[in-house]
Design an enzyme around this catalytic site. Structure first.
Site, PDB file in Angstrom:
ATOM      1  CG  ASN A   6      -1.801   1.182   1.358  1.00  0.00           C
ATOM      2  OD1 ASN A   6      -1.923   1.974   0.431  1.00  0.00           O
ATOM      3  ND2 ASN A   6      -2.432   1.326   2.516  1.00  0.00           N
ATOM      4  CG  LEU A   7       2.570   2.507  -3.471  1.00  0.00           C
ATOM      5  CD1 LEU A   7       2.879   3.056  -4.867  1.00  0.00           C
ATOM      6  CD2 LEU A   7       3.832   1.973  -2.814  1.00  0.00           C
ATOM      7  CG  HIS A  85      -5.858   1.213   5.696  1.00  0.00           C
ATOM      8  ND1 HIS A  85      -5.305   2.165   6.527  1.00  0.00           N
ATOM      9  CD2 HIS A  85      -4.879   0.313   5.435  1.00  0.00           C
ATOM     10  CE1 HIS A  85      -4.051   1.857   6.761  1.00  0.00           C
ATOM     11  NE2 HIS A  85      -3.766   0.732   6.116  1.00  0.00           N
ATOM     12  CD  GLU A 133      -3.424  -3.028   7.955  1.00  0.00           C
ATOM     13  OE1 GLU A 133      -2.298  -2.944   7.468  1.00  0.00           O
ATOM     14  OE2 GLU A 133      -4.344  -2.237   7.677  1.00  0.00           O
ATOM     15  CB  ILE A 138      -0.286   1.140  11.158  1.00  0.00           C
ATOM     16  CG1 ILE A 138      -1.346   0.042  11.019  1.00  0.00           C
ATOM     17  CG2 ILE A 138      -0.022   1.782   9.807  1.00  0.00           C
ATOM     18  CD1 ILE A 138      -2.690   0.534  10.553  1.00  0.00           C
ATOM     19  N   GLY A 173       3.301  -3.103  10.625  1.00  0.00           N
ATOM     20  CA  GLY A 173       4.688  -3.347  11.008  1.00  0.00           C
ATOM     21  C   GLY A 173       5.417  -4.391  10.187  1.00  0.00           C
ATOM     22  CB  SER A 195       6.432   2.697   6.109  1.00  0.00           C
ATOM     23  OG  SER A 195       6.341   1.728   7.134  1.00  0.00           O
TER      24      SER A 195
END
Length: 215
Positions: A6-7, A85, A133, A138, A173, A195
């Protein structure tokens, strides 16, 4: 094992990441997909990588300024979409309507949730997959599979009790190949990450390290 990158809205080059993801998927045989900003779906899809939307709105064609129409992202090349999300939460009725929209456009779906109870509720709506999640993990680099593995196993059990055909992914993570192995050992069929790749100095190297244990 499914790897979905996921950008978000990170200042990365989506085509560079997508090209790297496509090459790593071809070389490793691992299913790797990229979810860019909606405006970049077309360009990312042209790299040949499996492309996902970060969200689709719970509406059809019509007077819905600012919405992300499921048919539009499918036309741009998206094959699936994330929903709910932790950074874009939806009401339960809207998740249901967005799933209907995705089905109209023949998009695969993953509904995100914070905990096993929410995973069970999401699975009851009939998505292709759910993803657990915990929001506090995150972007921390600390994977849920090591910080609180019971959340993953409980999420797998919660989904199975509702609908055994709904896959369970885990996120938050995730950044290394060891994280993927741990997620698989806990019953997950895939991972979401952001990330660890989008912010990496060398996205290709980060992806290669990620999938290395799966080769």
């Amino acid at each position: 094992m499914f790897v979905l990158v996921n950008l978000k809205a990170y200042p990365c080059d989506p085509v560079e990441v997508a090209t790297a993801a496509a090459d790593v998927a071809d070389d490793s045989g691992v299913r790797v997909a990229v979810a860019p900003q909606a405006a970049h779906i077309d360009a990312v899809s042209e790299t040949g990588v499996e492309t996902w939307a970060q969200h689709v709105s719970p509406n059809e064609h019509g007077s819905h300024t600012g919405s992300t129409l499921a048919e539009a992202v499918a036309d741009a090349g998206a094959e699936g979409t994330l929903l709910n999300h932790s950074e874009n939460r939806l009401k339960l009725a809207d998740i249901d309507a967005s799933l209907d929209a995705a089905e109209r456009a023949d998009l695969e779906t993953i509904v995100c949730a914070n905990n096993p109870a929410q995973i069970g509720a999401a699975a009851a709506l009939g998505p292709d997959a759910v993803a657990v999640e915990p929001p506090e993990l995150i972007g921390t680099g600390t994977p849920v599979s090591s910080a609180d593995p019971d959340i993953v196993t409980a999420a797998v059990d919660a989904a199975a009790r509702v609908d055994g055909d709904v896959d369970v992914l885990c996120g938050a993570g995730i950044s290394t190949g060891d994280d993927l192995v741990a997620a698989s050992d806990l019953g997950s069929t895939g991972v979401l990450l952001a990330s660890g790749v989008a912010k990496a100095d060398d996205p290709r190297a980060a992806l290669e390290d990620l999938v290395e244990p799966l080769r």
